[in-house]
Design a protein around this motif. Structure first.
Motif, PDB file in Angstrom:
ATOM      1  N   ILE A  11      17.647  53.087  51.371  1.00  0.00           N
ATOM      2  CA  ILE A  11      17.327  52.258  52.596  1.00  0.00           C
ATOM      3  C   ILE A  11      18.259  52.316  53.668  1.00  0.00           C
ATOM      4  O   ILE A  11      17.976  52.358  54.964  1.00  0.00           O
ATOM      5  N   ASP A  12      19.678  52.094  53.390  1.00  0.00           N
ATOM      6  CA  ASP A  12      20.753  52.009  54.023  1.00  0.00           C
ATOM      7  C   ASP A  12      20.766  53.463  54.971  1.00  0.00           C
ATOM      8  O   ASP A  12      20.993  53.428  56.295  1.00  0.00           O
ATOM      9  N   PHE A  31      18.272  55.550  55.443  1.00  0.00           N
ATOM     10  CA  PHE A  31      17.055  55.577  56.544  1.00  0.00           C
ATOM     11  C   PHE A  31      17.146  54.626  57.309  1.00  0.00           C
ATOM     12  O   PHE A  31      16.771  54.911  58.479  1.00  0.00           O
ATOM     13  N   LYS A  32      18.012  53.592  57.472  1.00  0.00           N
ATOM     14  CA  LYS A  32      18.161  52.578  58.605  1.00  0.00           C
ATOM     15  C   LYS A  32      19.234  53.348  59.465  1.00  0.00           C
ATOM     16  O   LYS A  32      18.872  53.124  60.725  1.00  0.00           O
ATOM     17  N   ALA A  33      20.147  54.262  58.980  1.00  0.00           N
ATOM     18  CA  ALA A  33      20.770  54.766  59.835  1.00  0.00           C
ATOM     19  C   ALA A  33      20.232  55.792  60.748  1.00  0.00           C
ATOM     20  O   ALA A  33      20.398  55.972  61.709  1.00  0.00           O
ATOM     21  N   SER A  66      17.247  55.555  61.607  1.00  0.00           N
ATOM     22  CA  SER A  66      16.044  55.033  62.594  1.00  0.00           C
ATOM     23  C   SER A  66      16.470  54.821  63.973  1.00  0.00           C
ATOM     24  O   SER A  66      15.361  54.604  64.832  1.00  0.00           O
ATOM     25  N   ASN A  67      17.625  55.031  64.280  1.00  0.00           N
ATOM     26  CA  ASN A  67      17.868  55.195  65.733  1.00  0.00           C
ATOM     27  C   ASN A  67      17.532  56.516  66.060  1.00  0.00           C
ATOM     28  O   ASN A  67      18.248  57.483  65.619  1.00  0.00           O
ATOM     29  N   ARG A  87      20.903  58.447  66.861  1.00  0.00           N
ATOM     30  CA  ARG A  87      21.733  58.805  65.768  1.00  0.00           C
ATOM     31  C   ARG A  87      21.046  59.957  64.938  1.00  0.00           C
ATOM     32  O   ARG A  87      21.490  61.048  64.590  1.00  0.00           O
ATOM     33  N   TYR A 145      27.930  54.636  66.385  1.00  0.00           N
ATOM     34  CA  TYR A 145      26.835  55.625  65.840  1.00  0.00           C
ATOM     35  C   TYR A 145      27.360  56.322  64.615  1.00  0.00           C
ATOM     36  O   TYR A 145      26.860  56.519  63.710  1.00  0.00           O
ATOM     37  N   THR A 205      28.534  54.473  61.426  1.00  0.00           N
ATOM     38  CA  THR A 205      26.926  53.878  60.755  1.00  0.00           C
ATOM     39  C   THR A 205      26.655  55.353  59.867  1.00  0.00           C
ATOM     40  O   THR A 205      26.068  55.018  58.929  1.00  0.00           O
ATOM     41  N   ALA A 237      26.693  55.544  55.824  1.00  0.00           N
ATOM     42  CA  ALA A 237      25.287  55.806  55.015  1.00  0.00           C
ATOM     43  C   ALA A 237      25.667  57.304  54.442  1.00  0.00           C
ATOM     44  O   ALA A 237      24.753  57.690  53.435  1.00  0.00           O
TER      45      ALA A 237
END
Length: 109
Positions: free
Chosen positions: A12-13, A15-17, A19-20, A23, A70, A73, A77
């Motif tokens: 999840i971490d 995929f959150k990274a 999501s921008n 990035r 960025y 992050t 991840a």
């Protein structure tokens, strides 16, 4: 491949990274560093060390602090790795980690 101890939170971490959109675009550009970033005289080999953060900044047109955030992050991840070359930081994709995440969708893990 991911180990059996990997938790969904790890994925999840990552995929959150991703999501921008910027990035994600940076990670896509890093797939072909020579094709997406100019190889300049005196700069470290992008295949061995990755791409200098200054080149990433120039390509995105964003402030240095934003690009640094960025990249931090993405590194937290596990999606990129960094290497210091002199006073510059170079980034390259962590292909092993990306393969692990891709395997989550194919049922291999």
């Amino acid at each position: 491949m991911a180990t059996e101890t990997e938790t969904p939170v790890d994925a999840i971490d990552a995929f959150k990274a991703l999501s921008n959109p910027i990035r994600l675009k940076i990670l896509t550009w890093l797939r072909d560093p020579r094709g997406n970033f100019p190889v300049e005289q005196g700069i470290a080999d992008p295949d061995e060390y990755g791409v200098c953060i200054t080149q990433i900044r120039d390509r995105t047109g964003l402030a240095q602090s934003t690009v640094s955030s960025y990249m931090a992050t993405l590194e937290r991840a596990g999606l990129v790795t960094s290497t210091r070359v002199g006073k510059w930081t170079h980034y390259r994709r962590n292909e092993g980690r990306l393969a692990e995440l891709g395997a989550l969708f194919t049922g291999v893990i």
